[in-house]
Design a protein around this motif. Structure first.
Motif, PDB file in Angstrom:
ATOM      1  N   LEU A 103      -3.424  -6.176  50.911  1.00 22.87           N
ATOM      2  CA  LEU A 103      -3.200  -5.627  52.448  1.00 22.87           C
ATOM      3  C   LEU A 103      -2.100  -5.007  52.271  1.00 22.87           C
ATOM      4  O   LEU A 103      -1.882  -3.715  53.077  1.00 22.87           O
ATOM      5  N   ALA A 104      -0.895  -5.291  51.630  1.00 20.67           N
ATOM      6  CA  ALA A 104       0.184  -4.689  51.468  1.00 20.67           C
ATOM      7  C   ALA A 104      -0.065  -3.229  50.847  1.00 20.67           C
ATOM      8  O   ALA A 104       0.598  -2.227  51.372  1.00 20.67           O
ATOM      9  N   LEU A 105      -0.829  -3.228  49.870  1.00 18.95           N
ATOM     10  CA  LEU A 105      -1.150  -1.914  49.321  1.00 18.95           C
ATOM     11  C   LEU A 105      -1.959  -0.887  50.332  1.00 18.95           C
ATOM     12  O   LEU A 105      -1.625   0.217  50.234  1.00 18.95           O
ATOM     13  N   LEU A 106      -2.768  -1.399  50.955  1.00 24.93           N
ATOM     14  CA  LEU A 106      -3.412  -0.726  52.125  1.00 24.93           C
ATOM     15  C   LEU A 106      -2.367  -0.132  52.979  1.00 24.93           C
ATOM     16  O   LEU A 106      -2.709   1.146  53.701  1.00 24.93           O
ATOM     17  N   VAL A 107      -1.235  -0.639  53.475  1.00 22.54           N
ATOM     18  CA  VAL A 107      -0.187  -0.226  54.244  1.00 22.54           C
ATOM     19  C   VAL A 107       0.638   0.611  53.589  1.00 22.54           C
ATOM     20  O   VAL A 107       1.168   1.701  54.336  1.00 22.54           O
ATOM     21  N   LEU A 108       1.272   0.386  52.313  1.00 22.10           N
ATOM     22  CA  LEU A 108       2.387   1.032  51.804  1.00 22.10           C
ATOM     23  C   LEU A 108       1.815   2.360  51.489  1.00 22.10           C
ATOM     24  O   LEU A 108       0.826   2.316  50.613  1.00 22.10           O
ATOM     25  N   PRO A 109       2.664   3.396  51.632  1.00 19.14           N
ATOM     26  CA  PRO A 109       2.377   4.561  51.201  1.00 19.14           C
ATOM     27  C   PRO A 109       2.731   4.786  49.790  1.00 19.14           C
ATOM     28  O   PRO A 109       3.530   4.279  49.004  1.00 19.14           O
ATOM     29  N   THR A 110       2.146   5.813  48.892  1.00 22.84           N
ATOM     30  CA  THR A 110       2.614   6.161  47.608  1.00 22.84           C
ATOM     31  C   THR A 110       3.689   7.035  47.600  1.00 22.84           C
ATOM     32  O   THR A 110       3.750   8.138  48.263  1.00 22.84           O
ATOM     33  N   PRO A 111       4.798   6.436  46.862  1.00 23.91           N
ATOM     34  CA  PRO A 111       6.107   7.332  46.992  1.00 23.91           C
ATOM     35  C   PRO A 111       5.875   8.668  46.242  1.00 23.91           C
ATOM     36  O   PRO A 111       5.247   8.738  45.229  1.00 23.91           O
ATOM     37  N   GLY A 112       6.479   9.686  46.876  1.00 24.16           N
ATOM     38  CA  GLY A 112       6.330  10.686  46.267  1.00 24.16           C
ATOM     39  C   GLY A 112       7.138  11.065  44.935  1.00 24.16           C
ATOM     40  O   GLY A 112       7.048  11.914  43.916  1.00 24.16           O
ATOM     41  N   THR A 113       8.285  10.420  44.945  1.00 19.94           N
ATOM     42  CA  THR A 113       9.325  10.679  43.779  1.00 19.94           C
ATOM     43  C   THR A 113       9.557   9.231  43.264  1.00 19.94           C
ATOM     44  O   THR A 113       9.722   8.281  43.982  1.00 19.94           O
ATOM     45  N   VAL A 114      10.418   9.192  42.169  1.00 17.56           N
ATOM     46  CA  VAL A 114      11.065   7.818  41.602  1.00 17.56           C
ATOM     47  C   VAL A 114      12.105   7.588  42.425  1.00 17.56           C
ATOM     48  O   VAL A 114      12.458   6.289  42.607  1.00 17.56           O
ATOM     49  N   TRP A 115      12.725   8.409  43.223  1.00 12.55           N
ATOM     50  CA  TRP A 115      13.921   8.153  43.974  1.00 12.55           C
ATOM     51  C   TRP A 115      13.376   7.273  45.377  1.00 12.55           C
ATOM     52  O   TRP A 115      14.442   6.493  45.914  1.00 12.55           O
ATOM     53  N   ILE A 116      12.113   7.341  45.475  1.00 14.12           N
ATOM     54  CA  ILE A 116      11.384   6.592  46.698  1.00 14.12           C
ATOM     55  C   ILE A 116      11.037   5.183  46.074  1.00 14.12           C
ATOM     56  O   ILE A 116      11.294   4.132  46.419  1.00 14.12           O
ATOM     57  N   GLY A 117      10.382   5.598  45.060  1.00 18.78           N
ATOM     58  CA  GLY A 117       9.626   4.325  44.367  1.00 18.78           C
ATOM     59  C   GLY A 117      10.511   3.267  43.891  1.00 18.78           C
ATOM     60  O   GLY A 117      10.125   1.869  43.844  1.00 18.78           O
ATOM     61  N   ALA A 118      11.659   3.677  43.269  1.00 16.03           N
ATOM     62  CA  ALA A 118      12.452   2.626  42.543  1.00 16.03           C
ATOM     63  C   ALA A 118      13.098   1.657  43.456  1.00 16.03           C
ATOM     64  O   ALA A 118      13.291   0.516  43.534  1.00 16.03           O
ATOM     65  N   PRO A 119      13.574   2.339  44.819  1.00 14.16           N
ATOM     66  CA  PRO A 119      14.063   1.379  45.953  1.00 14.16           C
ATOM     67  C   PRO A 119      13.037   0.566  46.401  1.00 14.16           C
ATOM     68  O   PRO A 119      13.044  -0.854  46.866  1.00 14.16           O
TER      69      PRO A 119
END
Length: 221
Positions: A103-119
Motif C-alpha cells: 500500500l505504501a508503494l502504491l502511494v509513494l512516488p518514485t524519486p527522480g534523483t538520488v537526492w530525493i531517494g536517499a532522504p
C-alpha cells in the motif's frame, strides 16, 4: 484455549492494557510496512531480507508484499524443528507487514534523483526503528525472522552476532543472485538499524511500562 495460549506470553496487567497493547502492535506492524515502502522507493538498496524478497519478486508472478508474506510463512515453518513458540504478534507480523508495504508503494512516488531517494530511505530507516520499538514493546511475541535467530541461538549455542550474520549474509547473497537491489542503503541498514532500535525501544518500552502501571493503579470503574 488456543487464543489464551497465544496471548499468554504478554505482560498485560489488565484488559484495558491488553487492548492498548494490541493497538500498539497493529500500529507498529503497519508502520513497519510503510517504512519498508520508503526504503524500497529510496532506490539506494534495502535490508538483506528485502533484497531477498525483491529478488524473488523479479522472477515470481506476485508482488513484493506478497513475497514478503510468503517468505515470512516459510520462516515460520522453520520454527517447527526449533520448537519456537508462536505469539499473536508473530502471526500478525507475517500477515500485515507485506500488504502494508505494498500500500505504501502504491502511494509513494518514485524519486527522480538520488537526492530525493536517499532522504526517503533515511526516513524509512528511522520509521522502521520506531515501528520495531512499538511492536516489540507491545510484547505479543517476536517477528518470524527474530524468532528464527533466537531459536537457532538456543539450539546451536552459537553467539547471537554469529547466527544473525550467517542468516542475513545468506539471504543477502541469495537475494543478490536473484537480482535484488544491493547498495549503500544495505550498508546503512546493517550498521544503522541496531543503534536506532537501541535508542527507540527502551524509551517506548519505558513509556509502555509506565502506562501499564498507571492502569493497574487506577481504581476500577
Amino acid at each position: 484455549m488456543l487464543l489464551r495460549a497465544v496471548l499468554l506470553p504478554i505482560t498485560a496487567t489488565s484488559r484495558r492494557d491488553l487492548v492498548e497493547r494490541f493497538g500498539q502492535l497493529i500500529i507498529g506492524l503497519l508502520l513497519y510496512g510503510v517504512a519498508l515502502g520508503f526504503m524500497v522507493r529510496g532506490g539506494i538498496g534495502v535490508a538483506p531480507w528485502d533484497v531477498l524478497s525483491l529478488g524473488i519478486a523479479r522472477w515470481a508472478p506476485i508482488g513484493y508484499g506478497t513475497v514478503t508474506v510468503a517468505v515470512s510463512v516459510i520462516v515460520l515453518l522453520l520454527w517447527i524443528p526449533l520448537r519456537q513458540r508462536v505469539g499473536l504478534g508473530t502471526v500478525l507480523n507475517a500477515l500485515l507487514v507485506g500488504p502494508s508495504a505494498d500500500l505504501a508503494l502504491l502511494v509513494l512516488p518514485t524519486p527522480g534523483t538520488v537526492w530525493i531517494g536517499a532522504p526517503m530511505f533515511v526516513v524509512g530507516l528511522l520509521l522502521l526503528a520506531f515501528a520495531t520499538g512499538l511492536y516489540i514493546s507491545a510484547d505479543f511475541g517476536p517477528g518470524p525472522r527474530d524468532g528464527l535467530m533466537t531459536g537457532l541461538v538456543r539450539r546451536t549455542g552459537w553467539p547471537v552476532w554469529l547466527v544473525r550474520t550467517l542468516i542475513e549474509g545468506s539471504v543477502l547473497a541469495v537475494g543478490w543472485l536473484l537480482g535484488g537491489p544491493v547498495g549503500v542503503g544495505t550498508v546503512l541498514f546493517a550498521f544503522g538499524v541496531g543503534p536506532l532500535i537501541g535508542w527507540f525501544l527502551p524509551r517506548i518500552a519505558s513509556m509502555r511500562e509506565a502506562r501499564s502501571q498507571r492502569l493497574t493503579a487506577a481504581p476500577a470503574g
